[in-house]
Design a protein around this motif. Structure first.
Motif, PDB file in Angstrom:
ATOM      1  N   PHE A 112      35.878 -56.666 -38.839  1.00  0.00           N
ATOM      2  CA  PHE A 112      36.875 -55.628 -38.562  1.00  0.00           C
ATOM      3  C   PHE A 112      36.574 -54.305 -39.272  1.00  0.00           C
ATOM      4  O   PHE A 112      37.127 -53.273 -38.889  1.00  0.00           O
ATOM      5  N   ILE A 113      35.729 -54.329 -40.288  1.00  0.00           N
ATOM      6  CA  ILE A 113      35.506 -53.106 -41.062  1.00  0.00           C
ATOM      7  C   ILE A 113      34.949 -51.972 -40.214  1.00  0.00           C
ATOM      8  O   ILE A 113      35.434 -50.834 -40.304  1.00  0.00           O
ATOM      9  N   VAL A 116      37.883 -50.453 -38.306  1.00  0.00           N
ATOM     10  CA  VAL A 116      38.805 -49.694 -39.153  1.00  0.00           C
ATOM     11  C   VAL A 116      38.196 -48.343 -39.526  1.00  0.00           C
ATOM     12  O   VAL A 116      38.877 -47.312 -39.496  1.00  0.00           O
ATOM     13  N   ALA A 119      38.391 -46.105 -36.571  1.00  0.00           N
ATOM     14  CA  ALA A 119      39.768 -45.665 -36.331  1.00  0.00           C
ATOM     15  C   ALA A 119      40.156 -44.541 -37.287  1.00  0.00           C
ATOM     16  O   ALA A 119      40.822 -43.569 -36.888  1.00  0.00           O
ATOM     17  N   ILE A 120      39.742 -44.632 -38.551  1.00  0.00           N
ATOM     18  CA  ILE A 120      40.019 -43.565 -39.512  1.00  0.00           C
ATOM     19  C   ILE A 120      39.327 -42.281 -39.086  1.00  0.00           C
ATOM     20  O   ILE A 120      39.923 -41.191 -39.097  1.00  0.00           O
ATOM     21  N   ILE A 159      38.235 -53.506 -47.139  1.00  0.00           N
ATOM     22  CA  ILE A 159      39.109 -53.431 -45.961  1.00  0.00           C
ATOM     23  C   ILE A 159      40.550 -53.123 -46.348  1.00  0.00           C
ATOM     24  O   ILE A 159      41.230 -52.360 -45.647  1.00  0.00           O
ATOM     25  N   LEU A 163      42.421 -49.864 -45.030  1.00  0.00           N
ATOM     26  CA  LEU A 163      43.689 -50.019 -44.304  1.00  0.00           C
ATOM     27  C   LEU A 163      44.794 -49.205 -44.964  1.00  0.00           C
ATOM     28  O   LEU A 163      45.653 -48.635 -44.281  1.00  0.00           O
ATOM     29  N   PHE A 166      44.189 -45.733 -43.761  1.00  0.00           N
ATOM     30  CA  PHE A 166      44.528 -45.612 -42.338  1.00  0.00           C
ATOM     31  C   PHE A 166      46.037 -45.518 -42.145  1.00  0.00           C
ATOM     32  O   PHE A 166      46.535 -44.667 -41.394  1.00  0.00           O
ATOM     33  N   CYS A 167      46.788 -46.384 -42.833  1.00  0.00           N
ATOM     34  CA  CYS A 167      48.254 -46.350 -42.720  1.00  0.00           C
ATOM     35  C   CYS A 167      48.817 -45.024 -43.225  1.00  0.00           C
ATOM     36  O   CYS A 167      49.762 -44.479 -42.629  1.00  0.00           O
ATOM     37  N   ASN A 189      48.783 -52.086 -49.023  1.00  0.00           N
ATOM     38  CA  ASN A 189      47.339 -52.292 -48.899  1.00  0.00           C
ATOM     39  C   ASN A 189      46.582 -51.776 -50.118  1.00  0.00           C
ATOM     40  O   ASN A 189      45.602 -52.394 -50.558  1.00  0.00           O
TER      41      ASN A 189
END
Length: 496
Positions: A112-113, A116, A119-120, A159, A163, A166-167, A189
């Motif tokens: 998933f890294i 993520v 996405a950032i 991660i 995260l 990202f949040c 996180n």
């Protein structure tokens, strides 16, 4: 107008397909023959054992916070109840377990890294091409691949830290009721990252630094109207109460609560005493080759001067078949006559790391130049002197993103200069993400440039990184190779 909407939808569809493809690619590499070494590899002798100790209710002392061991314990419990992956077992954790059981959650988490990171990158720039390139580069890194295939803890630190950021970025774009949820998730996180290792606090430290910069810049240069203002600048709009609650108290509460299961199962030390014991333990660790042969000073990490050998077996030196190794290829003959080397090197993709080091340092020079230029203009305005404006190489909105990359890189890298204990190249993983993001930024600019030679450079660099990843893949996955092919990949004596 309709035509532009159709193009936008098509572009978004391809972006989703591209990110999904990177995720599937990452999954396949990380799960391929995940249990191939039927033993405990490197620090699995700690983390896999400690995780199993929770399940067997065995007292132990751990020199790091407990969250990664909880996750690996969950991996063991679930993996032990699955009807597959149980063909090969060992007793090295204190229980009879298949290696697959204590490794599979690491492999899934590591997959998933890249997503993520992509996405950032997209959320901060709104450029799908940049998000895709960033995800691709992370997926082509060797150290992230190796760390994902064994029951180690650095993948979780990275991660959770990412995260958290990202949040926070999502929260800074949403000023409705959902912002409270995203801010709280960011704090949780960040606390979880620190509950893996204390250096997980580097991800939160960078946000503190960025918040200070946002306030200073807000005071000195109020924002102008623009179609896109980086959400990072919105940090200055967070009042002190919100910032303190979500990015100070919630991480502390999260970190503290995550200790409760460990304290219950290991009641010898209370919470505060455990923190003292951990700090004292790391103070006692020395440095240099006498402490550990793969100690690497912090300033050598970006150049990858001293990677770590996690596993090494030369069949030509074995008196009898090694139980930890997979079956030898049928055409190899006598392993004494035709020896093979099984090697797992915890090292990055050399092309990716070296180019990333150049990329992040180039951003430092750009930022210094911009600050110098801004200071000259400020003095000129004060003295009522006209200065002919320069052609801006970096748009104002992108300057915020570059500041984000640099502060994250510094916050996850420079504090190690004060650490006296033995350190390893994997301690650079948090900072490496942002150096790789810097390289992806350059590649995105080149690939979207009208000049053919810049586009050619961008394509060439990506193919060099891909080639390097394939070339060094045998020592990422521990594939059997001849001593000659192994030596071909050991470019420096310090790599051995």
């Amino acid at each position: 107008m309709l035509f532009m909407q159709l193009i936008s939808r098509k572009s978004s569809r391809w972006f989703i397909v591209g990110m999904a493809s990177i995720f599937i690619f990452s999954i396949m590499l990380r799960f391929w023959q995940l249990g191939r070494f039927n033993t405990l590899v490197f620090d699995e002798v700690y983390y896999a054992k400690f995780a199993n100790n929770y399940l067997t209710k065995t007292d132990f002392f751990n020199a790091h916070p407990p969250l990664s061991q909880y996750i690996i314990a969950i991996s063991i419990w679930i993996g032990s109840h699955l009807p597959f992956g149980q063909e090969i077992v060992n007793n090295e954790t204190g229980s009879t377990l298949a290696p697959w059981t204590y490794r599979w959650i690491n492999a899934l988490t590591g997959s998933f890294i890249p997503v993520v990171v992509g996405a950032i990158a997209y959320q901060l720039t709104r450029r799908q091409s940049y998000g895709f390139i960033a995800a691709l580069l992370i997926a082509l890194d060797g150290l992230f691949l190796v760390e994902s295939r064994y029951a180690l803890n650095n993948i979780y630190l990275v991660i959770f830290g990412l995260l958290g950021q990202f949040c926070l970025i999502i929260a800074l774009q949403d000023w409705q009721l959902k912002q409270k949820i995203w801010l709280a998730l960011a704090g949780i996180n960040f606390g979880a990252s620190a509950a893996i290792k204390w250096n997980g606090l580097g991800f939160l430290l960078s946000i503190y630094l960025l918040w200070i910069f946002a306030w200073v810049i807000e005071f000195l240069a109020p924002p102008k109207k623009s179609n896109f203002i980086s959400p990072l600048r919105n940090l200055a709009r967070l009042n002190l109460l919100k910032f303190t609650l979500n990015l100070f108290f919630i991480p502390i509460i999260t970190y503290s609560l995550l200790w409760i299961p460990h304290i219950i199962l290991n009641p010898k030390y209370g919470f505060w005493e455990m923190q003292k014991q951990i700090f004292s333990y790391h103070q006692r660790i020395g440095s240099g080759p006498d402490t550990h042969p793969y100690c690497a000073q912090w300033f050598t990490w970006p150049l990858m001067l001293r990677p770590v050998v996690y596993f090494y077996k030369n069949t030509g030196l074995l008196d009898q078949p090694e139980a930890s190794l997979p079956p030898l290829p049928s055409d190899i003959g006598n392993p004494k006559v035709n020896p093979l080397i099984y090697d797992v090197h915890a090292m990055g993709n050399p092309a990716l790391w070296w180019l990333s080091a150049v990329a992040i340092l180039s951003l430092v020079l750009i930022l210094i130049n911009c600050i110098w230029d801004w200071e000259k203009k400020r003095k000129a305005r004060r003295n009522k002197i006209f200065i002919k404006p320069k052609v801006k190489f970096i748009p104002a909105s992108e300057m915020w993103f570059l500041l984000y990359l640099l502060l994250n890189w510094f916050a996850n890298f420079l504090p190690w200069s004060k650490v006296t204990r033995c350190t390893f190249i994997y301690h650079y993983m948090g900072a490496a993400v942002f150096a790789i993001l810097a390289l992806a930024w350059w590649l995105d600019k080149w690939l979207n440039n009208r000049q053919v030679h810049l586009r050619a450079i961008g394509v060439t660099v990506i193919f060099i990184i891909l080639f390097a990843f394939v070339f060094w893949m045998p020592i990422y996955l521990g594939l059997p190779i001849s001593p000659q092919n192994w030596q071909m990949r050991m470019w420096f004596r310090s790599w051995i």
